[in-house]
Design a protein around this motif. Structure first.
Motif, PDB file in Angstrom:
ATOM      1  N   UNK A 290       9.917  -4.926   3.099  1.00  0.00           N
ATOM      2  CA  UNK A 290       8.851  -4.354   4.232  1.00  0.00           C
ATOM      3  C   UNK A 290       8.288  -3.092   3.867  1.00  0.00           C
ATOM      4  N   UNK A 291       6.921  -3.109   3.913  1.00  0.00           N
ATOM      5  CA  UNK A 291       6.082  -1.777   3.553  1.00  0.00           C
ATOM      6  C   UNK A 291       6.205  -1.017   4.969  1.00  0.00           C
ATOM      7  N   UNK A 293       5.039   1.275   8.152  1.00  0.00           N
ATOM      8  CA  UNK A 293       3.851   1.995   8.586  1.00  0.00           C
ATOM      9  C   UNK A 293       3.968   3.368   8.698  1.00  0.00           C
ATOM     10  N   UNK A 294       3.180   3.874   7.572  1.00  0.00           N
ATOM     11  CA  UNK A 294       3.234   5.453   7.618  1.00  0.00           C
ATOM     12  C   UNK A 294       2.558   6.299   8.442  1.00  0.00           C
ATOM     13  N   UNK A 295       1.233   5.480   9.298  1.00  0.00           N
ATOM     14  CA  UNK A 295       0.411   6.412  10.330  1.00  0.00           C
ATOM     15  C   UNK A 295      -0.203   7.577   9.749  1.00  0.00           C
ATOM     16  N   UNK A 296      -0.604   7.365   8.351  1.00  0.00           N
ATOM     17  CA  UNK A 296      -0.960   8.634   7.592  1.00  0.00           C
ATOM     18  C   UNK A 296      -1.816   8.341   6.669  1.00  0.00           C
ATOM     19  N   UNK A 297      -2.671   9.156   6.103  1.00  0.00           N
ATOM     20  CA  UNK A 297      -3.662   8.490   4.871  1.00  0.00           C
ATOM     21  C   UNK A 297      -2.797   8.358   3.816  1.00  0.00           C
ATOM     22  N   UNK A 298      -3.231   7.755   2.859  1.00  0.00           N
ATOM     23  CA  UNK A 298      -2.501   7.718   1.420  1.00  0.00           C
ATOM     24  C   UNK A 298      -2.951   9.066   0.835  1.00  0.00           C
ATOM     25  N   UNK A 299      -1.823   9.483   0.025  1.00  0.00           N
ATOM     26  CA  UNK A 299      -1.629  11.005  -0.074  1.00  0.00           C
ATOM     27  C   UNK A 299      -0.421  11.130  -1.066  1.00  0.00           C
ATOM     28  N   UNK A 300      -0.320  12.238  -1.493  1.00  0.00           N
ATOM     29  CA  UNK A 300       0.661  12.574  -2.256  1.00  0.00           C
ATOM     30  C   UNK A 300       2.206  12.438  -1.777  1.00  0.00           C
ATOM     31  N   UNK A 301       2.256  12.606  -0.255  1.00  0.00           N
ATOM     32  CA  UNK A 301       3.175  12.331   0.643  1.00  0.00           C
ATOM     33  C   UNK A 301       3.405  11.207   1.351  1.00  0.00           C
ATOM     34  N   UNK A 302       2.808  10.379   0.930  1.00  0.00           N
ATOM     35  CA  UNK A 302       2.437   9.146   1.798  1.00  0.00           C
ATOM     36  C   UNK A 302       1.944   8.382   0.601  1.00  0.00           C
ATOM     37  N   UNK A 303       2.909   7.364  -0.149  1.00  0.00           N
ATOM     38  CA  UNK A 303       2.180   6.439  -0.978  1.00  0.00           C
ATOM     39  C   UNK A 303       2.326   4.946  -0.722  1.00  0.00           C
ATOM     40  N   UNK A 304       2.930   4.672   0.517  1.00  0.00           N
ATOM     41  CA  UNK A 304       3.094   3.520   0.825  1.00  0.00           C
ATOM     42  C   UNK A 304       1.656   2.721   1.134  1.00  0.00           C
ATOM     43  N   UNK A 305       0.534   3.063   1.256  1.00  0.00           N
ATOM     44  CA  UNK A 305      -0.611   2.137   1.357  1.00  0.00           C
ATOM     45  C   UNK A 305      -0.906   1.792  -0.026  1.00  0.00           C
ATOM     46  N   UNK A 306      -0.637   2.384  -1.062  1.00  0.00           N
ATOM     47  CA  UNK A 306      -0.730   1.919  -2.423  1.00  0.00           C
ATOM     48  C   UNK A 306       0.239   0.859  -2.731  1.00  0.00           C
ATOM     49  N   UNK A 307       1.505   1.133  -2.188  1.00  0.00           N
ATOM     50  CA  UNK A 307       2.617  -0.189  -2.353  1.00  0.00           C
ATOM     51  C   UNK A 307       2.131  -1.265  -1.770  1.00  0.00           C
ATOM     52  N   UNK A 308       1.478  -1.411  -0.639  1.00  0.00           N
ATOM     53  CA  UNK A 308       1.030  -2.476  -0.023  1.00  0.00           C
ATOM     54  C   UNK A 308      -0.085  -3.234  -0.604  1.00  0.00           C
ATOM     55  N   UNK A 309      -0.964  -2.448  -1.233  1.00  0.00           N
ATOM     56  CA  UNK A 309      -2.056  -3.024  -2.187  1.00  0.00           C
ATOM     57  C   UNK A 309      -1.230  -3.690  -3.412  1.00  0.00           C
ATOM     58  N   UNK A 310      -0.392  -2.792  -4.182  1.00  0.00           N
ATOM     59  CA  UNK A 310       0.071  -3.460  -5.325  1.00  0.00           C
ATOM     60  C   UNK A 310       0.842  -4.793  -5.012  1.00  0.00           C
ATOM     61  N   UNK A 311       1.539  -4.689  -3.879  1.00  0.00           N
ATOM     62  CA  UNK A 311       2.246  -5.913  -3.396  1.00  0.00           C
ATOM     63  C   UNK A 311       1.419  -7.027  -2.625  1.00  0.00           C
ATOM     64  N   UNK A 312       0.243  -6.698  -2.837  1.00  0.00           N
ATOM     65  CA  UNK A 312      -0.680  -7.594  -2.007  1.00  0.00           C
ATOM     66  C   UNK A 312      -0.063  -7.860  -0.658  1.00  0.00           C
ATOM     67  N   UNK A 313       0.571  -7.085  -0.154  1.00  0.00           N
ATOM     68  CA  UNK A 313       0.929  -7.196   1.307  1.00  0.00           C
ATOM     69  C   UNK A 313      -0.238  -6.580   2.308  1.00  0.00           C
ATOM     70  N   UNK A 314      -0.993  -7.733   2.532  1.00  0.00           N
ATOM     71  CA  UNK A 314      -2.180  -7.193   3.441  1.00  0.00           C
ATOM     72  C   UNK A 314      -2.004  -7.078   4.705  1.00  0.00           C
ATOM     73  N   UNK A 315      -0.955  -7.513   5.105  1.00  0.00           N
ATOM     74  CA  UNK A 315      -0.674  -7.112   6.663  1.00  0.00           C
ATOM     75  C   UNK A 315      -0.326  -5.539   6.671  1.00  0.00           C
ATOM     76  N   UNK A 316       0.467  -5.058   5.648  1.00  0.00           N
ATOM     77  CA  UNK A 316       1.129  -3.640   5.656  1.00  0.00           C
ATOM     78  C   UNK A 316      -0.332  -2.784   5.360  1.00  0.00           C
TER      79      UNK A 316
END
Length: 749
Positions: A290-291, A293-316
């Motif tokens: 499970x990726x 939900x960070x509730x914050x923009x993609x940044x140096x302290x929140x790389x979960x959005x990129x993980x979602x893209x790399x895993x193609x977890x479009x729901x995340x």
């Protein structure tokens, strides 16, 4: 005393500002701006410009041969002898190179690494766009500079394979150290403040775990290998990742604390694992899960959005975009400090979602509207990318070359510019392409002042995000073209041929070793050798010698005189028994090289095959001997090949297949797994009877293929691959989701 108090105040302000106010309420905007068609922005030009910030922030002894800015020079050479605490082995360590984080000269590896990972992802996802914008070489020069520095930050154990410690920061923030010095980095020597630069290390123990710092370094190195193929990067990335998993898990608590205090390490480990999976074409470094939900923009302290893209977890990914993504005419804000970075970063994530998923314009329309705001469709008509004129018809309140960015080198003064006479002079040097923080929202004011850090600060992570967004926009605008250098404002130098960082020579003059399978002192004089690709720094493709029935995977070499160990090569030869139709795979390892470029074992002169001492040689089916001692002649009339690579002994006459009659209907197959940043499998079929033929194979269910072919036709229906040819040969280039082997092809007719 006044300067000291002012510096302390600035440090305190920066400390407080780096803790964002995270809540679920949207910031209220003023008058909206209007989105329009994508004809008012040249995204190829924007991608070109986005890379130059890294030229402005380069550090080390090779800035003058790598940075395109004429006003930047070599700096901080004292970083070559940074003291290492006794707990990490003592002595000194060469920590030169890398990049300055922002307008000061501290090397904070975490946000700088975030920028590098983001740029690497842009190159990996949009290579064609970087080529179209004529800046792929520029991106590689930047990312190679990254990788060299992050490898240098490793202190290895005596075995040379396991890290002992890792340096994650060079220099100090705070008013009395690096932040207390105002002047160009080239002059920060001797008694200047911050010149005596200390480093911060982690050994992954509980008192200062630093998993986040080690993981981002592993991601940088794995991504550079995935993009450009330097084996030293992959070796270091794998070692760092394994080391990070084995140590205490947690954030670094020294040095960067108060400036870049990471709140987690799990997202960095996930990104590093995904990059290593790409680099090794495997899933052994962990996927899925499970990726959050960070509730914050993609940044140096929140790389979960990129993980979602790399895993193609479009729901995340969708969870990270709220209802605000439906309104391109309101500038989305996350923070009053440097909001442009967050906005550009989420543009990049949204565009990656649309481009990689092929989902139309889920976020692309919103992203274009946001970029229009940043480039001039705002209440002050300001472009917040230096060197890109405002797209507004009205006169901007601040020309795009006159932004007073908080950046010591660009300012070009050795005194605080707000204390200068006149106060707040225009900068002497244009930091072309820099994305500045800009206003916090539509309605917030923008003050063009060196002290207005919230609006005028620039950092690496801003521009890493800008490059990802620009490349994503360019994918959706294929007619956009780059502009010539004469149209790009700024003071640039013409780079000479890049020097090899190890041997100091131009890589194109570093003599390559003999072509290992063709022989000869000048490998490319052999007509069977493919000429090498152009030199890129100290890495080049040497002669590619086609070998009958075989393929050499991942053959990436370095200059012979540079002392770089060459990458092992796997040769795979697949044959099919004409009676049992059982496929046999023989794997031959490439010869190893010493660091001076000489061979450990002699090359095979006769049959264009070669083995390594200690490996079991593949025996020649004709003479039951080492293929290196088999005769070269006669040429086999059945497969038109060297007899050592012909099928096994003929089952009809139990003789050399070259003298046997043809075997009607027998088909041999060679699989070549070409793995240069993406999976490509070449499958070549040979019909030994020489006439028209058709063969069908069953592939595993769910195999996804894109394909091309030659000398015949083929089709894929469900999981049945049909290959037909009117002559002896046909071939297929398959682009599967994983590397195929002979076991994947089960003949059905």
């Amino acid at each position: 005393m006044k300067k000291r108090l002012l510096s302390m105040f600035l440090a305190a302000v920066m400390f407080v500002s780096l803790f964002p106010i995270m809540n679920d309420e949207d910031i209220k905007f003023g008058a909206p701006f209007t989105a329009s068609a994508e004809t008012d922005i040249n995204y190829a030009q924007l991608l070109q410009l986005s890379l130059y910030f890294f030229d402005g922030n380069m550090c080390g002894g090779d800035v003058e041969t790598r940075s395109e800015f004429a006003w930047r020079g070599n700096c901080h050479l004292q970083d070559r002898t940074v003291s290492v605490p006794s707990e990490f082995g003592g002595g000194t360590k060469d920590l030169s190179g890398g990049f300055h984080d922002a307008g000061d000269h501290v090397k904070f590896n975490l946000p700088i690494g975030f920028a590098g990972v983001t740029l690497a992802f842009a190159v990996h996802s949009y290579k064609a766009e970087f080529e179209r914008a004529n800046c792929l070489d520029h991106a590689q020069r930047i990312l190679d500079h990254y990788a060299e520095y992050y490898r240098r930050c490793i202190i290895w154990n005596a075995d040379g394979t396991t890290p002992r410690a890792f340096a994650y920061q060079v220099g100090d923030g705070g008013g009395g150290d690096d932040h207390g010095y105002w002047g160009p980095p080239e002059n920060q020597t001797g008694s200047a403040r911050g010149a005596n630069r200390r480093a911060y290390f982690t050994d992954l123990t509980s008192n200062n775990p630093g998993t986040d710092q080690v993981a981002i370094a592993a991601a940088i190195l794995a991504s550079n290998y995935a993009n450009f193929g330097n084996p030293d990067d992959l070796k270091a990335a794998q070692a760092l990742f394994a080391w990070a998993k084995s140590g205490s898990q947690g954030r670094a608590s020294r040095g960067a604390s108060g400036f870049y205090s990471s709140s987690k390490h799990e997202d960095k480990m996930a990104v590093a694992g995904e990059w290593l999976n790409i680099a090794t074409n495997s899933s052994s470094y962990g996927t899925g899960g499970t990726v959050p939900h960070s509730n914050w923009a993609y940044s140096w302290d929140n790389m979960w959005p990129l993980v979602g893209v790399m895993r193609k977890d479009w729901t995340a990914v969708a969870r990270e975009f709220g209802s605000w993504a439906n309104n391109p005419n309101s500038y989305q804000s996350w923070s009053g400090w440097g909001n442009a970075r967050y906005n550009a970063a989420m543009q990049g994530i949204g565009l990656a979602h649309d481009n990689l998923r092929g989902s139309g314009s889920t976020y692309s329309t919103w992203a274009h509207g946001q970029m229009r705001f940043l480039l001039g469709a705002n209440s002050q008509n300001n472009s917040y990318v230096l060197g890109y004129p405002s797209i507004s018809d009205s006169t901007p309140s601040v020309p795009h070359t006159k932004m007073r960015i908080h950046h010591r080198a660009a300012t070009g003064t050795t005194t605080y510019p707000w204390n200068a006479s006149p106060s707040n002079p225009d900068p002497k040097n244009l930091l072309t392409g820099a994305l500045i923080g800009g206003p916090g929202s539509n309605s917030s004011g923008f003050t063009n002042d060196y002290q207005n850090y919230e609006h005028t600060e620039v950092t690496c992570d801003y521009n890493g995000s800008l490059a990802l967004a620009a490349a994503g926009h360019l994918r959706r605008n294929p007619t956009h073209q780059p502009v010539p250098m004469s149209q790009i404002p700024g003071n640039f130098r013409t780079l000479t041929t890049p020097k090899c960082s190890v041997c100091g020579n131009s890589p194109c003059t570093c003599p390559p070793p003999p072509c290992p399978t063709c022989g000869g002192p000048t490998p490319c004089s052999n007509p069977d050798c493919v000429p090498p690709e152009p030199c890129v720094d100290c890495k080049k493709i040497e002669c590619e010698c086609p070998k009958l029935g075989m393929f050499r995977e991942g053959y990436k070499e370095s200059c012979a005189t540079c002392g770089v160990t060459k990458l092992g090569v796997k040769t795979t030869h697949v044959t099919q028994n004409t009676t049992t139709r059982v496929f046999t795979i023989a794997v031959r390892k490439a010869a190893k090289f010493k660091e001076d470029g000489t061979f450990i074992t002699a090359k095979c002169e006769n049959t264009n095959t070669w083995t390594t001492t200690g490996d079991t040689p593949v025996l020649c089916a004709v003479c039951n001997s080492n293929p290196c001692t088999c005769p070269v002649t006669p040429v086999c009339t059945v497969c038109n090949n060297n007899p050592c690579t012909c099928p096994t002994v003929c089952t009809v006459c139990n003789n050399n297949p070259c003298t046997c009659g043809t075997s009607s209907g027998s088909v041999s197959m060679v699989i070549d797994n070409m793995n240069w940043g993406h999976t490509v499998t070449k499958v070549e079929f040979t019909n030994n009877s020489g006439g028209a033929w058709t063969a069908k194979f069953r592939l595993p269910d769910g195999t996804e293929l894109q394909d091309t072919g030659w000398n015949g036709t083929f089709s894929l229906s469900g999981n049945i691959l049909t290959v037909s040819a009117t002559g002896p040969n046909a071939g297929v280039h398959l682009k599967p989701t994983r590397e195929l082997t002979a076991a994947d092809f089960v003949e059905v007719s």
